[in-house]
Design an enzyme around this catalytic site. Structure first.
Site, PDB file in Angstrom:
ATOM      1  N   SER A 152      37.306   2.180  -7.604  1.00  0.00           N
ATOM      2  CA  SER A 152      37.431   1.537  -8.896  1.00  0.00           C
ATOM      3  C   SER A 152      36.154   0.735  -9.200  1.00  0.00           C
ATOM      4  O   SER A 152      35.058   1.249  -8.983  1.00  0.00           O
ATOM      5  CB  SER A 152      38.679   0.649  -8.868  1.00  0.00           C
ATOM      6  OG  SER A 152      39.135   0.358 -10.133  1.00  0.00           O
ATOM      7  N   ASP A 404      44.083  10.338 -12.562  1.00  0.00           N
ATOM      8  CA  ASP A 404      43.633   8.961 -12.754  1.00  0.00           C
ATOM      9  C   ASP A 404      42.900   8.794 -14.081  1.00  0.00           C
ATOM     10  O   ASP A 404      41.870   9.428 -14.303  1.00  0.00           O
ATOM     11  CB  ASP A 404      42.686   8.589 -11.599  1.00  0.00           C
ATOM     12  CG  ASP A 404      42.093   7.198 -11.772  1.00  0.00           C
ATOM     13  OD1 ASP A 404      42.691   6.379 -12.498  1.00  0.00           O
ATOM     14  OD2 ASP A 404      41.031   6.938 -11.164  1.00  0.00           O
ATOM     15  N   HIS A 429      44.454   7.103  -8.714  1.00  0.00           N
ATOM     16  CA  HIS A 429      43.334   6.167  -8.582  1.00  0.00           C
ATOM     17  C   HIS A 429      42.940   5.970  -7.113  1.00  0.00           C
ATOM     18  O   HIS A 429      43.734   5.523  -6.304  1.00  0.00           O
ATOM     19  CB  HIS A 429      43.762   4.835  -9.203  1.00  0.00           C
ATOM     20  CG  HIS A 429      42.638   3.966  -9.657  1.00  0.00           C
ATOM     21  ND1 HIS A 429      41.515   4.439 -10.286  1.00  0.00           N
ATOM     22  CD2 HIS A 429      42.462   2.623  -9.579  1.00  0.00           C
ATOM     23  CE1 HIS A 429      40.713   3.440 -10.582  1.00  0.00           C
ATOM     24  NE2 HIS A 429      41.258   2.320 -10.155  1.00  0.00           N
TER      25      HIS A 429
END
Ligand SMILES: *[C@@H]1O[C@H](CO)[C@@H](O)[C@H](O)[C@H]1NC(C)=O
Ligand SMILES: *[C@@H]1O[C@H](CO)[C@@H](O)[C@H](O)[C@H]1NC(C)=O
Ligand SMILES: *[C@@H]1O[C@H](CO)[C@@H](O)[C@H](O)[C@H]1NC(C)=O
Ligand SMILES: *[C@@H]1O[C@H](CO)[C@@H](O)[C@H](O)[C@H]1NC(C)=O
Ligand SMILES: *[C@@H]1O[C@H](CO)[C@@H](O)[C@H](O)[C@H]1NC(C)=O
Ligand SMILES: *[C@@H]1O[C@H](CO)[C@@H](O)[C@H](O)[C@H]1NC(C)=O
Length: 478
Positions: A152, A404, A429
């Site tokens: 991320s 994601d 994710h």
């Protein structure tokens, strides 16, 4: 209206495997880039040396993102899974202004003279400073290659760390890293489209019902009777009032986005344990046979709200002001999303399932200014890191799961032989960074194999180069 800002990280979907580590603190500059402020602060980092070959073995370094560093450690089992085969030292560094690594613990983020040092550039300089210190002081680490990891925003940092500090970082695994989610690079609707695709994967009906629900909600918000009905039917802790429509829509939209982010192949502990592939389960509840009956439609939609917030059955009421992600540093991330990490988002309700809302940078930055008093610089990250123009760099694997939504801003094709994109069709994710699990689909197992292979190559390359450098130095000496 406070414009939509999404948290990047699906941290609360914790695997909570209870890894061991020791906690350390390192003192570094608050401002690495000028001589105007000489303050220092203590940055937290976690170390596990159980498998380390303390004679030049590699350092696996997690570039901490927007939250307590312990949470990232618990959710990045991949590093623990592969540390033994590489005899690696594991280091997790906490990002400044999050967790306990606070340069100005007593001042608020709305004071730019104190909060203004919350930037990705300063964080990367912290990490470079820490690793340089470790290599210089830890016996046996002087020649250790460093591999950066991150998911991320942490993945963005891992990639940019390699780009900016190639003398410190020999390679990077950047998972679900939306380094292209910036102005003039990625269309603002890309994110919403991926969420919608993830919901449409198992049934076209699902996004259709969600799309219809916005008008139904609007109509109920028009009367007190409607508001009372919705507050009661959705068992909201606090009755709705008519002025909260925009926030309410945002709360629902964020829930859908979170569903897509944590669409993991095994039960994950979010607010409460969600089932494997929760989007599929949620969509199995929705049916599109409500005609014009708003209440019937919204009663049906409640099933997926209940699944998300009340899967254990132990919740008395639904808090429509929170996604329950308290352990993440929301405030810090909102500050970053207002200053440097401005990621344009919009919906049209046609090619996505969300309530239509355009991207309006003027409005967004005005809100930011009111909140934090700091300027917004939408083009700063592309200017400093290069956007997609990275071919002068090398040794980065960008991994993205197609479930994601953040894949919308990810590097989805390889840029060179050593800037490699790995696509995980069944991945949510940063699934690849999580510990291996019997339910992992073959594509994430393959992605991890590719990542391991590259790590091996980068380490071998570095060791060879280090030998050559010593050889050349020796030659000069002759
Ligand atoms: C490193 O992690 C492993 C796995 O959790 C654990 O068994 C070991 O005790 C840890 N080492 C240290 C030094 O904490
Ligand atoms: C912050 O406030 C606490 C409690 O008032 C105080 O003990 C501490 O010294 C302060 N820290 C700094 C860095 O000013
Ligand atoms: C409705 O909510 C807004 C914002 O939360 C608040 O300012 C307002 O006073 C509330 N109105 C009523 C009637 O409760
Ligand atoms: C949560 O689930 C339990 C068990 O299904 C149910 O009795 C309760 O009403 C639910 N709570 C809410 C807020 O819907
Ligand atoms: C953006 O917002 C500003 C301030 O609210 C407004 O004046 C402007 O018309 C908006 N622009 C667009 C394209 O909607
Ligand atoms: C990347 O390169 C292209 C082509 O030269 C250029 O148009 C673009 O502005 C560059 N992007 C950034 C962020 O520098």
């Amino acid at each position: 209206m406070w414009c939509r800002v999404l948290l990047l990280t699906a941290l609360c979907a914790s695997q909570a495997l209870g890894y061991g580590y020791k906690t350390y603190w390192y003192t570094t500059q608050v401002d690495h880039f000028s001589f105007a402020n000489n303050d220092v602060f203590e940055m937290k980092y976690l170390v596990n040396d159980t498998w380390w070959n303390g004679n030049g073995g590699p350092i696996f370094f997690y570039a901490g993102n927007e939250g307590d560093i312990e949470l990232f450690l618990e959710n990045t089992g991949f590093m623990f899974d592969i540390a033994p085969e590489f005899s690696a030292l594991i280091v997790f560094a906490e990002h400044r202004y999050y967790g306990q690594s606070l340069p100005y613990p007593n001042s608020s983020l709305s004071d730019p003279s104190k909060a203004g040092y919350l930037t990705s550039e300063q964080a990367l300089a912290d990490y470079a400073d820490l690793l340089t210190y470790m290599r210089a002081t830890l016996p046996g680490a002087g020649d250790s290659p460093v591999i950066a990891f991150g998911g991320s925003y942490g993945g963005m940092l891992a990639a940019w760390f390699r780009v900016k500090y190639p003398h410190v970082v020999q390679g990077a695994i950047a998972s679900s890293a939306p380094i292209l989610q910036f102005t003039d690079i990625t269309p603002c609707q890309a994110f919403s489209k991926v969420v919608t695709q993830t919901f449409a994967k198992d049934s076209e009906e699902c996004p259709r019902v969600i799309r219809k629900s916005w008008d139904a909600i609007d109509r109920l918000f028009e009367t007190q009777e409607g508001l009372d009905w919705l507050s009661s039917a959705w068992r909201l802790c606090k009755p709705l009032n008519g002025s909260e429509l925009a926030d309410f829509r945002m709360w629902l939209s964020d829930m859908y986005s979170n569903y897509a982010m944590i669409d993991y192949p095994y039960p994950a502990n979010f607010l409460s344990p969600l089932p494997a592939f929760p989007v599929k389960v949620a969509c199995s509840y929705l049916h599109d046979d409500h005609g014009d009956d708003d209440k019937s439609l919204l009663t049906n939609l409640y099933d997926i709200i209940n699944l998300y917030f009340n899967s254990t059955g132990g919740v008395d009421c639904i808090d429509s002001s929170s996604q329950g992600t308290d352990s993440l540093g929301d405030d810090g991330w909102y500050f970053q999303a207002c200053t440097e990490m401005i990621m344009p988002m919009c919906n049209d309700g046609i090619n996505d399932m969300f309530y239509p809302s355009p991207w309006n940078l003027t409005e967004y930055t005005a809100d930011c200014k009111r909140r934090y008093g700091a300027p917004s610089r939408p083009l700063m990250a592309p200017l400093i890191y290069g956007g997609i123009n990275l071919t002068a760099s090398s040794n980065i694997v960008f991994a993205n799961g197609l479930l994601d939504p953040w894949s919308s801003g990810g590097v989805m094709r390889s840029l060179s032989d050593t800037l490699v994109s790995v696509i995980i069709p069944n991945g949510a994710h940063h699934l690849d960074l999580r510990a291996s699990d019997p339910a992992d689909p073959p594509d994430v197992i393959e992605a991890r194999r590719v990542e391991r292979d590259f790590i091996g190559v980068w380490i071998a390359q570095y060791t060879k180069t280090a030998d050559n450098n010593q050889f050349n130095a020796a030659k000069r000496h002759w």
